[in-house]
Design an enzyme around this catalytic site. Structure first.
Site, PDB file in Angstrom:
ATOM      1  N   GLY A 126       0.824  -1.197   0.000  1.00 60.56           N
ATOM      2  CA  GLY A 126       0.000   0.000   0.000  1.00 60.56           C
ATOM      3  C   GLY A 126       0.861   1.250   0.000  1.00 60.56           C
ATOM      4  NE  ARG A 127      -2.490   6.261  -0.404  1.00 54.70           N
ATOM      5  CZ  ARG A 127      -3.026   7.223   0.333  1.00 54.70           C
ATOM      6  NH1 ARG A 127      -2.380   8.333   0.569  1.00 54.70           N
ATOM      7  NH2 ARG A 127      -4.219   7.074   0.836  1.00 54.70           N
TER       8      ARG A 127
ATOM      9  CD  GLU B 171       3.784   7.264  -0.810  1.00 54.03           C
ATOM     10  OE1 GLU B 171       3.298   8.399  -0.616  1.00 54.03           O
ATOM     11  OE2 GLU B 171       3.577   6.606  -1.845  1.00 54.03           O
TER      12      GLU B 171
ATOM     13  CB  CYS C  71       2.075  -4.375  -2.709  1.00 61.03           C
ATOM     14  SG  CYS C  71       1.204  -3.110  -3.626  1.00 61.03           S
ATOM     15  CG  HIS C  72       3.660   0.336  -3.327  1.00 63.02           C
ATOM     16  ND1 HIS C  72       2.557  -0.280  -3.864  1.00 63.02           N
ATOM     17  CD2 HIS C  72       3.913   1.402  -4.117  1.00 63.02           C
ATOM     18  CE1 HIS C  72       2.147   0.385  -4.932  1.00 63.02           C
ATOM     19  NE2 HIS C  72       2.957   1.411  -5.108  1.00 63.02           N
TER      20      HIS C  72
ATOM     21  CE1 TYR D 234       0.140  -2.306  -9.138  1.00 65.46           C
ATOM     22  CE2 TYR D 234       1.419  -0.282  -9.231  1.00 65.46           C
ATOM     23  CZ  TYR D 234       0.310  -1.016  -9.606  1.00 65.46           C
ATOM     24  OH  TYR D 234      -0.617  -0.467 -10.453  1.00 65.46           O
TER      25      TYR D 234
END
Length: 192
Positions: free
Chosen positions: A88-89, A92, A118-119, A138
Site C-alpha cells: 500500500g502507500r 513510501e 506490493c510497495h 508492484y
C-alpha cells in the site's frame, strides 16, 4: 511460547496485504506483533483497498481500521523469527523513519526470513539490502529494486519470488503464494 513474527505497517497500508497475513500467520501458530512508528498497541491504522479495474494503475478505496498489537518503540528484532512488510502507500513514508530502516537491516544481518508485498520492497531498497537479490513488487516499484542493486522479476500478481531469506509478491492476489513461501522459510512444513 509461540514463535513471533513482526508485521510492519502504517496508515493506508493495503487492507488485504495486512489483514490476510496477520490472520493467516496467527492460524499457523505465530504471535504476530503488528507495529507502526509513533504508535503503540491498541492504536489504529487506517487501511486502503487497492483494486485492479482496468485503469493504468490500481484504484484506491478506504479500507478498515486495523488495531496494532505491539509498541513500535520497544521492538527488539532478536525476539522475532521473521519480518512481514505490508504494501500500500505506507512503505513510501515509513522508509523515512531511521528505526524502520534499522529494523529491516537487522533482520537481513541475522539472515532471518523477510517477506515484502506490493510497495513493501520500497523499504528494502531504502535499507540497502537488495544488492544481488531477485525480488518482485508492484510494477511501479520495479525501478526502486533495480536502482538498489537488485534484480526486478516481473511475475503475475498471484505469484511470489524467493531469493535466500527474502520472499516478495507484486500485490494482494499473491497473499497465498507469499505466505506459503514465508512460512516455509520459517521452518513450517507446508504441503500443497
Amino acid at each position: 511460547m509461540a514463535k513471533k513474527v513482526l508485521l510492519l505497517a502504517g496508515d493506508y497500508t493495503e487492507d488485504y496485504e495486512t489483514m490476510v497475513p496477520f490472520q493467516t500467520l496467527q492460524v499457523l501458530g505465530y504471535q504476530v506483533d503488528a507495529v507502526c512508528p509513533e504508535k503503540k498497541a491498541g492504536d489504529i491504522i487506517r487501511t486502503a483497498i487497492h483494486d485492479f479495474e482496468g485503469d493504468q494503475t490500481y484504484s484506491e478505496k478506504r479500507g478498515h481500521n486495523f488495531a496494532l498489537t505491539a509498541n513500535f518503540d520497544t521492538v527488539n528484532t532478536s525476539e522475532y523469527e521473521g519480518l512481514f512488510i505490508t504494501g500500500g502507500r505506507s512503505p513510501e513514508y515509513l522508509r523515512l523513519n531511521a528505526r524502520v530502516i534499522e529494523i529491516v537491516q537487522e533482520f537481513f544481518a541475522a539472515n532471518k526470513p523477510v517477506a515484502a508485498i506490493c510497495h513493501g520492497p520500497q523499504l528494502l531498497a531504502a535499507a540497502n539490502v537488495l544488492k544481488g537479490k531477485k525480488a518482485t513488487a508492484y510494477p511501479a516499484v520495479g525501478p526502486d529494486i533495480t536502482m538498489a542493486g537488485g534484480e526486478y522479476v516481473a511475475v503475475d500478481a498471484d505469484k511470489a519470488v524467493v531469493d535466500g531469506n527474502l520472499v516478495t509478491s507484486p500485490a494482494w492476489p499473491g497473499d497465498s503464494a507469499i505466505l506459503i513461501e514465508f512460512a516455509k522459510l520459517m521452518g513450517a512444513k507446508i504441503e500443497i
